[in-house]
Design an enzyme around this catalytic site. Structure first.
Site, PDB file in Angstrom:
ATOM      1  N   CYS A 157       0.796  -1.233   0.000  1.00  0.00           N
ATOM      2  CA  CYS A 157       0.000   0.000   0.000  1.00  0.00           C
ATOM      3  C   CYS A 157       0.828   1.282   0.000  1.00  0.00           C
ATOM      4  CB  CYS A 157      -0.924   0.000   1.208  1.00  0.00           C
ATOM      5  SG  CYS A 157      -2.072  -1.377   1.205  1.00  0.00           S
ATOM      6  N   PHE A 208     -10.432  -4.546   0.398  1.00  0.00           N
ATOM      7  CA  PHE A 208      -9.634  -4.288  -0.808  1.00  0.00           C
ATOM      8  C   PHE A 208     -10.480  -4.231  -2.077  1.00  0.00           C
ATOM      9  CE2 PHE A 208      -6.325  -6.408   1.970  1.00  0.00           C
ATOM     10  CZ  PHE A 208      -5.658  -5.228   2.259  1.00  0.00           C
ATOM     11  N   HIS A 298      -3.074   7.579   3.437  1.00  0.00           N
ATOM     12  CA  HIS A 298      -3.486   6.301   2.830  1.00  0.00           C
ATOM     13  C   HIS A 298      -4.711   5.745   3.561  1.00  0.00           C
ATOM     14  CE1 HIS A 298      -3.720   2.248   1.422  1.00  0.00           C
ATOM     15  NE2 HIS A 298      -3.389   1.749   2.591  1.00  0.00           N
ATOM     16  N   ASN A 331     -10.079   0.059  -0.108  1.00  0.00           N
ATOM     17  CA  ASN A 331      -8.622   0.213  -0.038  1.00  0.00           C
ATOM     18  C   ASN A 331      -8.039  -0.380  -1.328  1.00  0.00           C
ATOM     19  OD1 ASN A 331      -5.871  -0.257   0.342  1.00  0.00           O
ATOM     20  ND2 ASN A 331      -6.065  -0.796   2.502  1.00  0.00           N
TER      21      ASN A 331
HETATM   22  C1  LIG Z   1      -0.057  -0.660   6.735  1.00  0.00           C
HETATM   23  C2  LIG Z   1      -1.232  -0.373   5.960  1.00  0.00           C
HETATM   24  O1  LIG Z   1      -2.061   0.393   6.402  1.00  0.00           O
HETATM   25  C3  LIG Z   1      -1.393  -0.993   4.631  1.00  0.00           C
HETATM   26  C4  LIG Z   1      -2.798  -1.417   4.408  1.00  0.00           C
HETATM   27  O2  LIG Z   1      -3.603  -0.668   3.941  1.00  0.00           O
HETATM   28  S1  LIG Z   1      -3.198  -2.980   4.875  1.00  0.00           S
HETATM   29  C5  LIG Z   1      -4.879  -2.808   5.416  1.00  0.00           C
HETATM   30  C6  LIG Z   1      -4.928  -2.033   6.701  1.00  0.00           C
HETATM   31  N1  LIG Z   1      -6.260  -1.962   7.273  1.00  0.00           N
HETATM   32  C7  LIG Z   1      -6.678  -2.768   8.280  1.00  0.00           C
HETATM   33  O3  LIG Z   1      -5.984  -3.626   8.773  1.00  0.00           O
HETATM   34  C8  LIG Z   1      -8.081  -2.515   8.783  1.00  0.00           C
HETATM   35  C9  LIG Z   1      -8.082  -1.639   9.995  1.00  0.00           C
HETATM   36  N2  LIG Z   1      -9.296  -1.882  10.764  1.00  0.00           N
HETATM   37  C10 LIG Z   1     -10.431  -1.212  10.563  1.00  0.00           C
HETATM   38  O4  LIG Z   1     -10.527  -0.286   9.797  1.00  0.00           O
HETATM   39  C11 LIG Z   1     -11.593  -1.630  11.442  1.00  0.00           C
HETATM   40  O5  LIG Z   1     -11.109  -2.483  12.459  1.00  0.00           O
HETATM   41  C12 LIG Z   1     -12.707  -2.378  10.664  1.00  0.00           C
HETATM   42  C13 LIG Z   1     -13.401  -1.410   9.712  1.00  0.00           C
HETATM   43  C14 LIG Z   1     -12.168  -3.557   9.899  1.00  0.00           C
HETATM   44  C15 LIG Z   1     -13.753  -2.918  11.666  1.00  0.00           C
HETATM   45  O6  LIG Z   1     -14.243  -1.834  12.410  1.00  0.00           O
HETATM   46  P1  LIG Z   1     -14.203  -1.867  14.014  1.00  0.00           P
HETATM   47  O7  LIG Z   1     -14.792  -0.609  14.500  1.00  0.00           O
HETATM   48  O8  LIG Z   1     -12.841  -2.208  14.472  1.00  0.00           O
HETATM   49  O9  LIG Z   1     -15.211  -3.020  14.308  1.00  0.00           O
HETATM   50  P2  LIG Z   1     -15.212  -4.003  15.557  1.00  0.00           P
HETATM   51  O10 LIG Z   1     -16.659  -4.279  15.853  1.00  0.00           O
HETATM   52  O11 LIG Z   1     -14.345  -3.511  16.649  1.00  0.00           O
HETATM   53  O12 LIG Z   1     -14.539  -5.283  14.922  1.00  0.00           O
HETATM   54  C16 LIG Z   1     -15.275  -6.252  14.292  1.00  0.00           C
HETATM   55  C17 LIG Z   1     -14.632  -7.599  14.603  1.00  0.00           C
HETATM   56  O13 LIG Z   1     -13.506  -7.751  13.733  1.00  0.00           O
HETATM   57  C18 LIG Z   1     -12.356  -8.098  14.493  1.00  0.00           C
HETATM   58  N3  LIG Z   1     -11.191  -7.578  13.832  1.00  0.00           N
HETATM   59  C19 LIG Z   1     -11.032  -6.359  13.274  1.00  0.00           C
HETATM   60  N4  LIG Z   1      -9.804  -6.293  12.718  1.00  0.00           N
HETATM   61  C20 LIG Z   1      -9.207  -7.460  12.914  1.00  0.00           C
HETATM   62  C21 LIG Z   1      -7.943  -7.998  12.545  1.00  0.00           C
HETATM   63  N5  LIG Z   1      -7.072  -7.269  11.844  1.00  0.00           N
HETATM   64  N6  LIG Z   1      -7.651  -9.249  12.902  1.00  0.00           N
HETATM   65  C22 LIG Z   1      -8.551 -10.004  13.611  1.00  0.00           C
HETATM   66  N7  LIG Z   1      -9.773  -9.555  13.960  1.00  0.00           N
HETATM   67  C23 LIG Z   1     -10.084  -8.295  13.622  1.00  0.00           C
HETATM   68  C24 LIG Z   1     -12.613  -7.447  15.850  1.00  0.00           C
HETATM   69  O14 LIG Z   1     -11.834  -8.040  16.862  1.00  0.00           O
HETATM   70  C25 LIG Z   1     -14.100  -7.709  16.040  1.00  0.00           C
HETATM   71  O15 LIG Z   1     -14.293  -9.030  16.458  1.00  0.00           O
HETATM   72  P3  LIG Z   1     -15.342  -9.364  17.650  1.00  0.00           P
HETATM   73  O16 LIG Z   1     -16.696  -8.988  17.092  1.00  0.00           O
HETATM   74  O17 LIG Z   1     -15.189 -10.833  17.887  1.00  0.00           O
HETATM   75  O18 LIG Z   1     -14.955  -8.520  18.811  1.00  0.00           O
END
Ligand SMILES: CC(=O)CC(=O)SCCNC(=O)CCNC(=O)[C@H](O)C(C)(C)COP(=O)(O)OP(=O)(O)OC[C@H]1O[C@@H](n2cnc3c(N)ncnc32)[C@H](O)[C@@H]1OP(=O)(O)O
Length: 389
Positions: A157, A208, A298, A331
Site C-alpha cells: 500500500c 480491498f 493512505h 482500499n
Molecule cells: C499498513 C497499511 O495500512 C497498509 C494497508 O492498507 S493494509 C490494510 C490495513 N487496514 C486494516 O488492517 C483494517 C483496519 N481496521 C479497521 O478499519 C476496522 O477495524 C474495521 C473497519 C475492519 C472494523 O471496524 P471496528 O470498528 O474495528 O469493528 P469491531 O466491531 O471492533 O470489529 C469487528 C470484529 O472484527 C475483528 N477484527 C477487526 N480487525 C481485525 C484484525 N485485523 N484481525 C482479527 N480480527 C479483527 C474485531 O476483533 C471484532 O471481532 P469481535 O466482534 O469478535 O470482537
C-alpha cells in the site's frame, strides 16, 4: 531529499484514475461473498463479516473479475487452493489494462503528448511477470522504446509513496524528464473465501478493491504545463517492532496476507513524530495542522483514518479526500493515496479554491505498508493557473 543540481523541484502536473466495470456494493457484500465462496453454512462468521463490512464505511468497490468468472473458477473463491497460474492470468490482463487507462487520463490531464514521457515507474502488488506490466503499458500508450522503465513488484500500500519519491529524484536530476507514475492493483491474487481461523483475511476481503491511478511528474514546467503540487521533501521510515503487523507472501494459493488487529494503533502511535519532522522542512513555520495543512493519508481502513485523525487532533473534514477515496473504492493498495489526491484536486476545483490542496499551501501525503513502512511527502500546492502559454 531537497532541491538538487540547480533544477527546480519536482511537481505533479497531471492526475488520472481508472476502475474496472464490475461494481461490488458493500451493503450486500456479505451475502454475495459467502454465496460465491459456497460458505453459507458458516452462519455466525457471515453475520460477523456483515458487521465488519458495515463498519468499514465503504460504499462500493470495483472488481475486474466478473461474477461469471468467479463462479466458474472455484480455486479463486476457496479459502486456500492451488490457483497461482489462474490468478496470474487475470493479473496479466487486468494490471496493464487498468494502468494504461489511468495513465492515459493522467496524460490528458497533463496536456502534452504521451511521446514526451521520458520515464515510467510502474507499481503493482499483484503480479510476478517479466517482462512486466510496465512494458505492456508503454506499448499500449505508444511510448518511445527509449523510455526508461522501472517496475516495482510486491510493494503493497505504500507503493505510490515509493514511486513518487523515485520520480522526484529522477525529475530533479535529469533536465526535461517527465516521469509517468502508474499504480495498478486488482484483487485477483488476494481474493479468497472465508476461514474461521483467519480474521485478518476476512477484514481484507471487506476492504480491498481494484483501481489504477497515475500521475505525471516533472520539474520546471514549460509551455502547455501547469504544476499542481510541488514535492518539497520525501522520506521513508520504518516503525520499530511492527514487522508482523502486515505481512503478505506469494504462494501456490496466490497472495496470502495477515493484518494485525493493532495495525491502526501502531501507525497512529508513531505518526506525530513523522508529521513534525516533515513540516520542519517547510520554508516557514507551519504551526496549525488544521488551518495550514491539507492531508492525503493512505485510506488503509476506517480505523486507520479515525486514529490518525484523533491523535493529530484533526477536524473531521481534514481527511475528507482519503475518506471519500475509501468510500468510493475501498482500499486500493498503492492506488489509494493517488485516488485521494485526485479527489482532493476535484473537490478543490469544484469550490474554486486557490490551490488543488483545499486552497492551502502546505500538505502531507502519507503511505503505509508492510514493515511497517511509512512514506511521507511534504507537498506545496501551487496557486491554480492555466497551463503556461
Ligand atoms: C499498513 C497499511 O495500512 C497498509 C494497508 O492498507 S493494509 C490494510 C490495513 N487496514 C486494516 O488492517 C483494517 C483496519 N481496521 C479497521 O478499519 C476496522 O477495524 C474495521 C473497519 C475492519 C472494523 O471496524 P471496528 O470498528 O474495528 O469493528 P469491531 O466491531 O471492533 O470489529 C469487528 C470484529 O472484527 C475483528 N477484527 C477487526 N480487525 C481485525 C484484525 N485485523 N484481525 C482479527 N480480527 C479483527 C474485531 O476483533 C471484532 O471481532 P469481535 O466482534 O469478535 O470482537
Amino acid at each position: 531529499m531537497g532541491k538538487a543540481c540547480g533544477y527546480g523541484l519536482a511537481t505533479i502536473m497531471g492526475i488520472g484514475k481508472a476502475v474496472p466495470k464490475h461494481v461490488v456494493e458493500q451493503n450486500t457484500f456479505a451475502d454475495y461473498y459467502f454465496d460465491i465462496s459456497n460458505s453459507n453454512h458458516m452462519v455466525d462468521l457471515k453475520a460477523k463479516f456483515a458487521k465488519i463490512c458495515e463498519k468499514t464505511m465503504i460504499e462500493r468497490r470495483y472488481w475486474y473479475m466478473s461474477d461469471e468468472f468467479l463462479r466458474s473458477n472455484p480455486p479463486i473463491t476457496a479459502y486456500k487452493s492451488p490457483s497461482l497460474g489462474l490468478r496470474q492470468q487475470v493479473a496479466d490482463e487486468a494490471v496493464p489494462q487498468l494502468g494504461a487507462e489511468a495513465a492515459l487520463n493522467a496524460i490528458n490531464d497533463w496536456g502534452r503528448q504521451a511521446s514526451d514521457i521520458t520515464h515510467l515507474i510502474f507499481c503493482t502488488t499483484e503480479s510476478g511477470r517479466m517482462p512486466g506490466a510496465d512494458l505492456r503499458v508503454a506499448r499500449l500508450l505508444g511510448l518511445p522504446l527509449s523510455t526508461n522503465r522501472l517496475m516495482l513488484y510486491q510493494v503493497g500500500c505504500h507503493g505510490a509513496g515509493i514511486a513518487l519519491r523515485l520520480a522526484k529524484d529522477i525529475a530533479e536530476n535529469n533536465p526535461g524528464a517527465r516521469v509517468l507514475v502508474v499504480c495498478s492493483e486488482v484483487t485477483a491474487m488476494g481474493m479468497r473465501g472465508p476461514s474461521e481461523a483467519d480474521m485478518g483475511n476476512l477484514v481484507g476481503q471487506a476492504l480491498f478493491g481494484d483501481a489504477a491511478a497515475a500521475v505525471v511528474v516533472g520539474a520546471d514546467p514549460t509551455a502547455g504545463e501547469r504544476a499542481m503540487f510541488e514535492m518539497v521533501w520525501a522520506s521513508q521510515d520504518t516503525i520499530p517492532k511492527t514487522e508482523n503487523a502486515v505481512a503478505s507472501w506469494l504462494s501456490e494459493e496466490g497472495i496470502v496476507y495477515t493484518l494485525h488487529r493493532d495495525l491502526a494503533l501502531y501507525i497512529s502511535s508513531n505518526i506525530e513524530e513523522l508529521v513534525q519532522a516533515a513540516l520542519a522542512q517547510a520554508e516557514e513555520g507551519v504551526e496549525d495542522w488544521n488551518q495550514e495543512v491539507f492531508w492525503l493519508v493512505h485510506p488503509g481502513g476506517r480505523e486507520v483514518l479515525d486514529r490518525v485523525e484523533s491523535v493529530l487532533g484533526l477536524r473531521k473534514e481534514k481527511l475528507t479526500a482519503s475518506r471519500e477515496a475509501m468510500r468510493q473504492h475501498g482500499n486500493t493498495l498503492s492506488a489509494s493515496v493517488l485516488t485521494a489526491m485526485d479527489e482532493m484536486r476535484r473537490r478543490s476545483a469544484e469550490r474554486s479554491l486557490a490551490t488543488a490542496g483545499e486552497g492551502l499551501k502546505w500538505g502531507l501525503l502519507f503511505g503505509f505498508g508492510p514493515g511497517l513502512t511509512v512514506e511521507t511527502i511534504l507537498l506545496r500546492a501551487l496557486p491554480v493557473t492555466q497551463p503556461i502559454a
